[in-house]
Write a protein that holds these residues in place. Structure first.
Motif, mmCIF file in Angstrom:
data_model
loop_
_atom_site.group_PDB
_atom_site.id
_atom_site.type_symbol
_atom_site.label_atom_id
_atom_site.label_comp_id
_atom_site.label_asym_id
_atom_site.label_seq_id
_atom_site.Cartn_x
_atom_site.Cartn_y
_atom_site.Cartn_z
ATOM 1 N N SER A 69 -2.997 3.695 -5.838
ATOM 2 C CA SER A 69 -3.882 3.150 -4.798
ATOM 3 C C SER A 69 -5.154 3.992 -4.689
ATOM 4 O O SER A 69 -6.134 3.546 -4.086
ATOM 5 C CB SER A 69 -3.156 3.125 -3.460
ATOM 6 O OG SER A 69 -2.729 4.429 -3.101
ATOM 7 N N ASP A 70 -5.126 5.180 -5.254
ATOM 8 C CA ASP A 70 -6.270 6.080 -5.165
ATOM 9 C C ASP A 70 -7.335 5.669 -6.194
ATOM 10 O O ASP A 70 -7.171 5.832 -7.404
ATOM 11 C CB ASP A 70 -5.777 7.511 -5.454
ATOM 12 C CG ASP A 70 -6.885 8.536 -5.411
ATOM 13 O OD1 ASP A 70 -8.055 8.185 -5.654
ATOM 14 O OD2 ASP A 70 -6.583 9.712 -5.141
ATOM 15 N N GLU A 71 -8.431 5.130 -5.678
ATOM 16 C CA GLU A 71 -9.475 4.564 -6.542
ATOM 17 C C GLU A 71 -10.084 5.602 -7.488
ATOM 18 O O GLU A 71 -10.331 5.325 -8.663
ATOM 19 C CB GLU A 71 -10.570 3.948 -5.660
ATOM 20 C CG GLU A 71 -11.810 3.456 -6.378
ATOM 21 C CD GLU A 71 -11.550 2.248 -7.272
ATOM 22 O OE1 GLU A 71 -10.526 1.566 -7.080
ATOM 23 O OE2 GLU A 71 -12.371 2.014 -8.192
ATOM 24 N N GLU B 81 -13.024 -1.342 -15.093
ATOM 25 C CA GLU B 81 -12.538 -1.786 -13.785
ATOM 26 C C GLU B 81 -12.406 -3.299 -13.683
ATOM 27 O O GLU B 81 -11.541 -3.803 -12.965
ATOM 28 C CB GLU B 81 -13.467 -1.249 -12.692
ATOM 29 C CG GLU B 81 -13.343 0.263 -12.564
ATOM 30 C CD GLU B 81 -14.469 0.879 -11.741
ATOM 31 O OE1 GLU B 81 -14.734 0.375 -10.638
ATOM 32 O OE2 GLU B 81 -15.072 1.871 -12.221
ATOM 33 N N SER C 20 0.448 7.076 -6.349
ATOM 34 C CA SER C 20 -0.726 7.925 -6.578
ATOM 35 C C SER C 20 -0.326 9.393 -6.582
ATOM 36 O O SER C 20 -0.707 10.162 -7.474
ATOM 37 C CB SER C 20 -1.773 7.720 -5.479
ATOM 38 O OG SER C 20 -2.260 6.406 -5.485
ATOM 39 N N SER D 60 -7.658 6.361 -10.221
ATOM 40 C CA SER D 60 -7.592 5.206 -11.117
ATOM 41 C C SER D 60 -8.745 5.217 -12.114
ATOM 42 O O SER D 60 -8.566 5.049 -13.323
ATOM 43 C CB SER D 60 -7.615 3.925 -10.284
ATOM 44 O OG SER D 60 -7.597 2.788 -11.108
ATOM 45 N N ARG D 61 -9.949 5.443 -11.585
ATOM 46 C CA ARG D 61 -11.132 5.503 -12.456
ATOM 47 C C ARG D 61 -11.050 6.675 -13.423
ATOM 48 O O ARG D 61 -11.428 6.561 -14.586
ATOM 49 C CB ARG D 61 -12.404 5.621 -11.601
ATOM 50 C CG ARG D 61 -13.136 4.310 -11.432
ATOM 51 C CD ARG D 61 -14.583 4.564 -11.021
ATOM 52 N NE ARG D 61 -14.667 5.299 -9.773
ATOM 53 C CZ ARG D 61 -14.840 4.731 -8.574
ATOM 54 N NH1 ARG D 61 -14.981 3.422 -8.494
ATOM 55 N NH2 ARG D 61 -14.901 5.451 -7.487
ATOM 56 N N ARG E 124 -9.111 -4.043 -15.086
ATOM 57 C CA ARG E 124 -8.099 -3.549 -14.148
ATOM 58 C C ARG E 124 -7.930 -4.510 -12.962
ATOM 59 O O ARG E 124 -6.812 -4.809 -12.548
ATOM 60 C CB ARG E 124 -8.516 -2.174 -13.617
ATOM 61 C CG ARG E 124 -7.492 -1.556 -12.661
ATOM 62 C CD ARG E 124 -8.092 -0.394 -11.901
ATOM 63 N NE ARG E 124 -9.210 -0.834 -11.070
ATOM 64 C CZ ARG E 124 -10.046 -0.034 -10.424
ATOM 65 N NH1 ARG E 124 -9.915 1.281 -10.550
ATOM 66 N NH2 ARG E 124 -11.020 -0.515 -9.685
ATOM 67 N N ASP E 125 -9.038 -5.014 -12.448
ATOM 68 C CA ASP E 125 -8.982 -5.833 -11.238
ATOM 69 C C ASP E 125 -8.733 -7.317 -11.491
ATOM 70 O O ASP E 125 -8.620 -8.093 -10.548
ATOM 71 C CB ASP E 125 -10.275 -5.653 -10.441
ATOM 72 C CG ASP E 125 -10.468 -4.197 -10.013
ATOM 73 O OD1 ASP E 125 -9.455 -3.481 -9.906
ATOM 74 O OD2 ASP E 125 -11.625 -3.780 -9.816
ATOM 75 N N ARG F 229 -3.699 0.628 -12.597
ATOM 76 C CA ARG F 229 -3.425 -0.468 -11.662
ATOM 77 C C ARG F 229 -2.391 -0.092 -10.617
ATOM 78 O O ARG F 229 -2.385 -0.641 -9.512
ATOM 79 C CB ARG F 229 -2.918 -1.700 -12.432
ATOM 80 C CG ARG F 229 -4.016 -2.484 -13.107
ATOM 81 C CD ARG F 229 -3.444 -3.715 -13.782
ATOM 82 N NE ARG F 229 -4.469 -4.480 -14.487
ATOM 83 C CZ ARG F 229 -4.234 -5.300 -15.499
ATOM 84 N NH1 ARG F 229 -3.000 -5.462 -15.930
ATOM 85 N NH2 ARG F 229 -5.217 -5.955 -16.067
ATOM 86 N N LYS G 74 0.811 -1.216 0.000
ATOM 87 C CA LYS G 74 0.000 0.000 0.000
ATOM 88 C C LYS G 74 0.847 1.270 0.000
ATOM 89 O O LYS G 74 0.534 2.242 -0.691
ATOM 90 C CB LYS G 74 -0.916 -0.013 1.230
ATOM 91 C CG LYS G 74 -1.943 1.111 1.281
ATOM 92 C CD LYS G 74 -3.233 0.735 0.573
ATOM 93 C CE LYS G 74 -4.156 1.939 0.472
ATOM 94 N NZ LYS G 74 -5.495 1.606 -0.019
#
Lengths: 207, 207
Positions: free
Chosen positions: B170-172, B95, A126, B175-176, B98-99, B167, A119
């Motif tokens: 860490s910031d969702e 996503e 990020s 990322s989106r 990505r996941d 990917r 993390k």
DNA sequence: ATTATCTATAGATCTATAGATAATGC
DNA sequence: ATTATCTATAGATCTATAGATAATGC
């Protein structure tokens, strides 16, 4: 076997610097603690007085790689707005950068491995991605901030993807074609008013 | 302990399939021979009757990953030219992809590691990159082949770069944002006549 | 007879720790 | 007294090989 505080700080920085370079060259799993320490002129045993774990070193090394790249970007950014984005693009998408990952961008060298990291490393990433998008956005000629950010994200993605692919292929001509083609496209965007497809209001590009 | 020829072929394919998935998930160095064989319901000892070396498995697994992705691309390509490129872009920059790197594109999962792999793996990669560029070029609306190829290279680079970055952070939300923004840009190109910035002659996109 | 697979292991390598040594710094 | 570094090594893991076993296929 000296160990003043100043000496330790220098040693610490040297270890991180070496790891940062070698990780970009050989991957986060491709270079061991013993090798890093040996290259720093030390032995394995001293490592854990500097880092709690290998992951600690990875996080610091990735952070250091971001910092090194940032300094180079800042240098490229010292100029007019439009011309310096063209400069930045050229300083990224060239064969010297492709052939020297150890001193280059950490994203195209390590992105998939960072995605599998802890993390902390991904949080650092990020922040760096945010900064780089922001920087590119300020270098874009468009007035609309939202459009500039959007275009910056495309530019950044294309830079990282093009270099990743150019390094992965064995065909030299194809590799060069990728670098040149993406560079041309992105520089065209950089010299053009964003947010509309009407104008071709050129930026202060000299060529 | 059966071993008919047909059985061996099935076993071989199973090993490659598992390796292909796990390598994309954990990296080319992140999954061992013993683990692959165990997951295939076998033991380590049998491995070298199937492969001369670990690098052999890597090459076959990367090739298999390319093939799997190609089948999905071909499926997306079954439609009109412009709408299917938009579909392809959507099927890439989402996503779920990505996941789930294990079943996704090998480039954004492995590009830097492939760059460090042996010649054979990189030669396979050259061919796959050529094919993918070619495919995207045929899906682009422009008539000019050279322009289409150029645009395809940019599109491909941006797809790979955007997913790699999405990917790694860490910031969702960030990322989106990367996935969506790059998708919008690339779909705009896909629906527009290439090679000129005059027109906005829309492709057969319904939205 | 051949061979796909198994068990077992050699040999290399890698992270982390233990205990000794020699320098700093109060 | 503290600690940065050293030597040495435990313990884990990974690739590759050796030799045994049990099935196929001539």
């Amino acid at each position: 076997m000296g160990h003043s505080k100043a000496q330790k700080t220098r040693t610490h920085k040297r270890i991180v610097s070496i790891a940062s370079k070698r990780f970009r060259e050989k991957g986060l799993a491709g270079f061991g603690i013993a090798e890093v320490m040996k290259e720093a002129g030390l032995t394995v045993g001293g490592f854990y007085k500097h880092f709690d774990s290998r992951d600690d070193l990875v996080a610091e090394a990735v952070s250091s790689a971001f910092g090194g790249w940032k300094r180079r970007v800042d240098a490229a950014a010292s100029g007019g707005p439009s011309i310096s984005l063209a400069k930045l693009i050229d300083s990224y998408l060239n064969e010297a950068h492709r052939d020297n990952p150890g001193t280059g961008c950490a994203f195209c060298a390590l992105a998939p491995e960072i995605a599998r990291s802890d993390k902390r490393t991904r949080a650092l990433t990020s922040e760096q991605v945010r900064n780089d998008i922001q920087l590119i956005a300020t270098l874009l000629p468009g007035e609309d901030k939202r459009t500039a950010r959007s275009q910056a994200i495309l530019t950044f993605s294309a830079l990282v993807g093009a270099m990743s692919l150019a390094r992965a292929v064995s065909d030299e001509a194809l590799s060069r074609e990728i670098l040149e083609t993406v560079g041309e496209h992105l520089k065209r965007f950089a010299s053009k008013q964003q947010g509309s497809n009407r104008g071709k209001k050129a930026g202060p590009l000299s060529d």
